[in-house]
Scaffold this active site. Structure first.
Site, PDB file in Angstrom:
ATOM      1  CB  CYS A 129      -0.964  -0.013   1.178  1.00 51.23           C
ATOM      2  SG  CYS A 129      -0.240  -0.598   2.707  1.00 51.23           S
ATOM      3  CG  HIS A 245      -0.832   4.188   4.158  1.00 53.37           C
ATOM      4  ND1 HIS A 245      -1.519   3.870   5.299  1.00 53.37           N
ATOM      5  CD2 HIS A 245      -0.289   3.014   3.707  1.00 53.37           C
ATOM      6  CE1 HIS A 245      -1.405   2.573   5.532  1.00 53.37           C
ATOM      7  NE2 HIS A 245      -0.671   2.026   4.580  1.00 53.37           N
TER       8      HIS A 245
END
Ligand code: A2P
Length: 343
Positions: A129, A245
């Protein structure tokens, strides 16, 4: 329009649920959505792509008749079931680390190296990710200036640890404020409390002091950008944020850089947007890039630490561009490029 039979292994998990949501949101042509999970979830009913579907236990026979199976159930389960799925003519898109560095498996971010899908042999890997989000900012700059090396510090949401990570943050916050919780004592999947804390430790430590998560950024970047010479140093940090994120990146390039050209390279690249007016307090943050398909770049500036350097901050939804969205985009691209075994 032709419709496709798609299996979701790990359909009850954090990423699996987002895959279902994105298949619906993006109007993926679904003939069948087969929801697969562990025996624990068998029999559960979940609304998916217009039908109330019953979750089934994943077995070696689960893939019969499927065109595509998206796996989001961890590397162990991918390794257990991928061969069986492949033998049943179903193309696998895998979210785990099981096959990412396998030379016969394309590791794909569609906006960057979608052409690699043409060479697939039945399994396609979805990147880590943080790597996927970082490369959405780095790739357009690499194309314009030639990337030499970069340093990345990640601020990774708890969703990256699965549904349990999200529940755990919730429970710890409630416990802190003495609010009644579901369970008095939640067993931690993190090595330290995550609420009101930062943990500079994701995945296992290696002998050289880096973690496996940090190594993913290095190895996967080289594979996706098809350049073994790029040097990468990364520090991964788990933060008490739910699902997006953020990554601080300092990058050095081969050619001279300037901010206007860097801005135009980013503006011309689909999948990222500049959200960068510092004086108006405009920069991407996890709260405004959650449940967004696009990643946001801000704080773009010359990096004074390098001769040809740029520094920037990028934020992307971990569950979407970092996992489910990228996987669904791969599925869309496989259809577009006529790369399914059943086509
Ligand atoms: P289950 O809910 O039945 O445990 P997350 O990453 O959010 O923790 O989700 C992990 C996903 O992987 C869940 O959907 C989970 O299903 C699934 N899973 C776990 N073990 C298996 C297994 N042995 N076979 C198939 N799916 C599994």
């Amino acid at each position: 329009m032709k419709k496709y039979r798609i299996g979701i292994v790990g359909a009850t998990g954090a990423v699996g649920q987002e895959i279902i949501h994105l298949l619906e949101k993006r109007e993926f042509p679904v003939a069948e959505a087969r929801l697969l999970a562990s025996a624990r979830s068998a029999g559960r009913e979940i609304q998916a792509c217009g039908n109330l579907e019953v979750v089934k236990e994943t077995t070696f026979d689960s893939f019969n008749g499927l065109d595509i199976a998206i796996f989001s159930a961890g590397a162990k389960n991918t390794l257990e079931f991928a061969e069986a799925a492949s033998k049943q003519n179903c193309v696998i898109i895998d979210n785990s680390s099981a096959f990412r560095m396998d030379k016969d498996v394309p590791l794909v971010v569609p906006e960057i190296n979608g052409d690699c899908l043409e060479q697939h042999k039945g399994i396609i890997a979805n990147p880590n990710c943080s790597t996927a989000v970082a490369l959405m900012g780095l790739y357009p700059l690499h194309k314009r200036f030639g990337l030499k090396r970069f340093f990345a510090s990640t601020y990774q949401a708890v969703s990256g640890a699965g549904a349990e990570g999200v529940i755990l943050l919730d429970e710890q916050i409630k416990q802190h404020f003495s609010i009644e919780t579901q369970s008095a004592q939640v067993e931690s999947i993190f090595p330290h409390p995550i609420a009101f804390n930062l943990i500079p430790h994701i995945d296992e430590f290696r002998a050289d002091g880096y973690t496996k998560e940090e190594l993913k950024m290095r190895n996967e970047t080289k594979k996706i950008l098809n350049s073994q010479n790029i040097r990468v140093s990364c520090t991964c940090v788990r933060v008490p944020v739910y699902r997006a994120h953020s990554i601080s990146i300092n990058a050095e390039f081969d050619s001279p850089v300037n901010v206007p050209d860097a801005r135009s390279a980013l503006e011309d690249f689909s999948g990222v947007e500049l959200w960068d007016i510092p004086n108006a307090q405009r920069y991407p943050m996890p709260l405004n890039y959650s449940e967004k398909e696009i990643c946001g770049v801000g704080r773009l500036r010359l990096d004074h630490g390098f001769e040809n350097g740029l520094a920037f901050w990028i934020v992307g939804d971990q569950l979407w561009k970092g996992a489910a969205l990228n996987a669904v985009q791969i599925a869309e691209e496989l259809i577009e490029r006529k790369c399914l075994k059943t086509l």
